[in-house]
Design a protein around this motif. Structure first.
Motif, short mmCIF file in Angstrom:
data_model
loop_
_atom_site.label_atom_id
_atom_site.label_comp_id
_atom_site.label_asym_id
_atom_site.label_seq_id
_atom_site.Cartn_x
_atom_site.Cartn_y
_atom_site.Cartn_z
N PRO A 64 0.80 -1.23 0.00
CA PRO A 64 0.00 0.00 0.00
C PRO A 64 0.83 1.28 0.00
CG PRO A 64 -0.90 -1.58 1.56
CD PRO A 64 0.41 -2.14 1.09
N LEU A 65 2.03 1.23 0.59
CA LEU A 65 2.86 2.43 0.68
C LEU A 65 3.94 2.48 -0.39
CD1 LEU A 65 3.22 2.65 4.56
CD2 LEU A 65 1.70 3.98 3.09
N TYR A 66 4.43 1.32 -0.81
CA TYR A 66 5.48 1.24 -1.83
C TYR A 66 5.07 0.20 -2.87
CZ TYR A 66 8.21 3.54 1.85
OH TYR A 66 8.66 4.39 2.82
N PRO A 67 4.13 0.53 -3.75
CA PRO A 67 3.53 -0.49 -4.63
C PRO A 67 4.51 -1.15 -5.58
CG PRO A 67 2.82 1.72 -5.25
CD PRO A 67 3.51 1.86 -3.93
N TYR A 68 5.64 -0.51 -5.89
CA TYR A 68 6.57 -1.10 -6.84
C TYR A 68 7.76 -1.76 -6.17
CZ TYR A 68 3.93 0.73 -10.71
OH TYR A 68 2.92 0.96 -11.62
N PRO A 127 -3.69 7.29 10.81
CA PRO A 127 -3.70 6.48 12.02
C PRO A 127 -2.53 5.50 12.01
CG PRO A 127 -5.46 5.80 10.55
CD PRO A 127 -4.86 7.04 9.95
N PRO A 128 -2.18 4.93 13.17
CA PRO A 128 -0.95 4.12 13.26
C PRO A 128 -0.85 2.99 12.25
CG PRO A 128 -1.74 4.65 15.46
CD PRO A 128 -2.80 5.14 14.50
N ALA A 129 -1.92 2.26 11.99
CA ALA A 129 -1.85 1.11 11.09
C ALA A 129 -2.26 1.44 9.66
CB ALA A 129 -2.70 -0.04 11.61
N ARG A 130 -2.53 2.70 9.38
CA ARG A 130 -2.83 3.13 8.02
C ARG A 130 -2.11 4.45 7.75
NH1 ARG A 130 -8.60 2.90 7.55
NH2 ARG A 130 -8.42 0.67 7.09
N PRO A 131 -0.78 4.44 7.80
CA PRO A 131 -0.04 5.68 7.60
C PRO A 131 -0.21 6.21 6.18
CG PRO A 131 1.45 3.81 7.66
CD PRO A 131 0.10 3.30 8.05
N LYS A 132 -0.19 7.51 6.06
CA LYS A 132 -0.29 8.12 4.75
C LYS A 132 0.99 7.86 3.95
CE LYS A 132 -3.29 11.96 6.20
NZ LYS A 132 -3.42 13.43 6.31
N PRO A 133 0.88 7.70 2.64
CA PRO A 133 2.09 7.54 1.83
C PRO A 133 3.01 8.75 1.96
CG PRO A 133 0.13 6.97 0.57
CD PRO A 133 -0.35 7.62 1.84
N SER A 134 4.27 8.54 1.66
CA SER A 134 5.24 9.63 1.70
C SER A 134 4.96 10.62 0.57
CB SER A 134 6.65 9.09 1.55
OG SER A 134 6.95 8.14 2.54
N ALA A 135 5.37 11.85 0.79
CA ALA A 135 5.31 12.84 -0.27
C ALA A 135 6.29 12.46 -1.37
CB ALA A 135 5.63 14.22 0.29
N PRO A 136 6.05 12.87 -2.61
CA PRO A 136 6.99 12.55 -3.69
C PRO A 136 8.40 12.98 -3.35
CG PRO A 136 4.96 13.49 -4.57
CD PRO A 136 4.89 13.63 -3.08
N GLY A 137 9.35 12.08 -3.57
CA GLY A 137 10.74 12.38 -3.28
C GLY A 137 11.13 12.23 -1.83
N LYS A 138 10.20 11.81 -0.97
CA LYS A 138 10.48 11.64 0.46
C LYS A 138 10.10 10.22 0.86
CE LYS A 138 11.82 15.88 1.18
NZ LYS A 138 13.24 16.18 1.54
N PHE A 167 7.99 7.56 8.39
CA PHE A 167 8.48 7.48 9.76
C PHE A 167 8.11 8.76 10.51
CE2 PHE A 167 11.08 4.58 7.27
CZ PHE A 167 10.96 3.42 8.03
N ARG A 168 6.84 8.83 10.87
CA ARG A 168 6.29 10.00 11.54
C ARG A 168 5.94 9.65 12.98
NH1 ARG A 168 2.89 9.29 6.80
NH2 ARG A 168 3.41 10.72 5.10
N PRO A 169 5.60 10.64 13.81
CA PRO A 169 5.27 10.34 15.22
C PRO A 169 4.13 9.35 15.40
CG PRO A 169 5.64 12.70 14.94
CD PRO A 169 5.65 12.10 13.55
N ASN A 170 3.22 9.25 14.40
CA ASN A 170 2.09 8.34 14.58
C ASN A 170 2.51 6.88 14.64
OD1 ASN A 170 2.80 8.53 11.81
ND2 ASN A 170 0.81 7.78 11.16
N VAL A 171 3.70 6.52 14.10
CA VAL A 171 4.15 5.13 14.18
C VAL A 171 5.19 4.93 15.28
CG1 VAL A 171 3.60 4.66 11.77
CG2 VAL A 171 5.93 5.37 12.39
N TYR A 172 5.57 6.00 15.96
CA TYR A 172 6.47 5.90 17.11
C TYR A 172 5.65 5.99 18.39
CZ TYR A 172 10.57 6.34 14.06
OH TYR A 172 11.53 6.12 13.11
N ASP A 173 5.56 7.17 18.97
CA ASP A 173 4.79 7.33 20.21
C ASP A 173 3.30 7.09 19.98
OD1 ASP A 173 6.23 9.10 22.81
OD2 ASP A 173 7.38 8.48 21.08
#
Length: 497
Positions: free
Chosen positions: A33-37, A378-389, A394-400
């Motif tokens: 879902p986050l890195y389809p290729y 939300p923690p188990a459905r993080p948004k995809p990264s912005a293009p080029g990032k 790796f945002r706070p929602n998957v850490y704390d």
């Protein structure tokens, strides 16, 4: 038993071109879902043999040979490998020359004859591996003051060597690293031996447990390798700049006690060795590469970092050896299981060893949680990264934010059941892949009741549910700027994944 992502691999739209003989070569993926290729369908890698020759400087590409042993799961007329930022000289399949081309970030290999299903194939690629800075590249080779190290998370292993670059396909690794005299090479696993040839030396390492490509590590430098025993005779080895070994020793000496502490929480350490690489490089992160975690040396030498903070960061990466390395996520959306657990044990260690209250940190995280969900998902459905990032997941929602889910779970089912769950999780999924649904099922079994509704709200909700046992906790309104959330005590500044 090694678990594989079978249904998702073969059902994704990006794999539709897999079997069509007349279709032109195209980049494929398993539909993460986050890195389809990332990753490639149609085969299962069993082992990598990676030979690297370091020329003695970081401005010249390394010569490399990557040998991949794999088993086809479908008939294949072409085999896609993830690879970019290197030059391919030749490819063989089962010892016979094969044609190849690059499309996107894939190396597409066409063997002389199609490969049947359940065929054990060997692909050998002669190529270069380029450590030089490339615009837009995140991860891969890290250039240090005296050599190189690797930081492949989340999707950069294929900038170093051809591979099936997704954590769903774990494999054994052998590394053969040739360096000029005066350099030391270290990699994942245990040393197999060294050989000398003229002015060079070749170091060989081999893993005893399967590993995801994003956890591969190769350290090359004018390094000292320090050895010490860990719990129950576990061999520990640390790799440090030779001139700094005395200054770093007080920190490195803490590892055996930290391993013993983690074992008291979740059970025996899962691998054949452990240690730290203290890299002379400004990375801004630490990384849990399997059996030997990567740290920037500055973490240990900067007097602005209090001792409790440094030790908790060390425990964060150590905890990943169980959560993320041994039990590896099925998809990158399951990242919360890695980072949430590592953050949980980091915070628990700080509470028990440095009297930094876990509840205070969790209350602060609760206040920020709605803002984190708004900005990162939300923690188990993080948004995809912005293009080029590409490492933007790796945002706070998957850490704390994810550690907060574990705190809520402990509040919901009680400490004894929670601790049984943690031990069962790493025991039942050791050396395998597991995802969110697996965790929900196991937690429900141990709690003796269906927890799917609880987890759905905490893991996928746009807003943070009420905290069990703390009706007075209130989240910061989500329409306020994220900066109003305050600092939760997270090691996010230093931590990379």
């Amino acid at each position: 038993m090694r678990r594989r992502l079978r249904t998702a691999v073969l059902a994704t739209a990006v794999s539709a071109a897999l079997l069509g003989a007349s279709a032109p070569p195209a980049p494929l993926g398993i539909g993460d879902p986050l890195y389809p290729y990332l990753g490639n369908p149609g085969y299962d890698v069993t082992s990598y043999d990676l030979s690297l020759t370091y020329p003695g400087d970081n401005t010249t590409p390394l010569r490399a040979v990557t040998t991949i042993d794999a088993r086809t799961t479908e008939p294949l007329e072409r085999v896609n490998l993830d690879f970019t930022h290197g030059t391919v000289d030749s490819v063989t399949v089962d010892g016979r020359p094969a044609s190849f081309t690059t499309v996107g970030e894939d190396l597409v290999v066409t063997p002389r004859t199609p490969l049947p299903a359940r065929h054990r194939m060997r692909i050998t690629v002669r190529h270069t591996s380029d450590p030089r800075d490339v615009k837009g590249r995140e991860g891969g080779w890290v250039r240090t003051e005296d050599g190189l190290a690797l930081a492949n998370q989340a999707d950069a292993a294929h900038t170093v060597f051809p591979c099936n670059d997704h954590p769903a396909d774990k494999a054994l690794f052998t590394f053969r690293i040739t360096v000029p005299q005066g350099y030391t090479a270290v990699a994942n696993g245990l040393p197999v031996g060294t050989t000398r040839s003229g002015a060079t030396r070749t170091w060989t390492y081999r893993t005893r447990h399967p590993m995801a490509t994003e956890l591969a590590q190769v350290s090359i430098g004018r390094s000292a390798v320090l050895h010490r025993p860990g719990p129950h005779g576990l061999p520990l080895r640390d790799v440090v700049p030779a001139e700094d070994r005395t200054a770093l020793e007080p920190w490195l000496a803490k590892t055996p006690g930290q391993i013993a502490w983690m074992e008291s929480k979740v059970g025996r350490y899962p691998f054949e060795t452990y240690g730290l690489i203290a890299a002379a490089a400004q990375t801004g992160f630490e990384l849990e590469t399997q059996t030997i975690s990567l740290f920037e040396e500055h973490l240990f030498t900067n007097p602005d970092y209090p001792a409790w903070y440094v030790e908790s960061v060390m425990v964060h990466e150590l905890a990943h050896q169980w959560f993320g390395d041994s039990v590896t996520p099925r998809t990158w959306s399951d990242l919360w299981l890695n980072e949430g657990h590592a953050t949980w044990y980091e915070a628990l260690y700080a509470e028990e060893k440095a009297h930094r209250p876990l509840e205070e940190r969790m209350k602060a995280a609760y206040g920020a949680s709605d803002l984190w969900r708004r900005d990162g998902g939300p923690p188990a459905r993080p948004k995809p990264s912005a293009p080029g990032k590409k490492v933007g997941i790796f945002r706070p929602n998957v850490y704390d934010g994810a550690a907060l889910v574990l705190y809520a779970l402990r509040q919901e089912i009680g400490r004894p059941a929670f601790e049984r769950l943690e031990r069962a999780w790493v025991r039942e999924h050791r050396d395998a892949n597991a995802g969110t649904a697996d965790f929900v099922r196991l937690a429900s079994t141990i709690a003796g009741r269906d927890l799917s509704g609880f987890f759905h709200d905490w893991l996928y909700g746009a807003t943070t549910p009420p905290m069990p046992g703390h009706p007075d906790w209130k989240p910061t309104p989500a329409d306020q700027p994220a900066t109003t959330a305050g600092h939760t005590g997270s090691t996010e500044r230093t931590l990379r994944p």
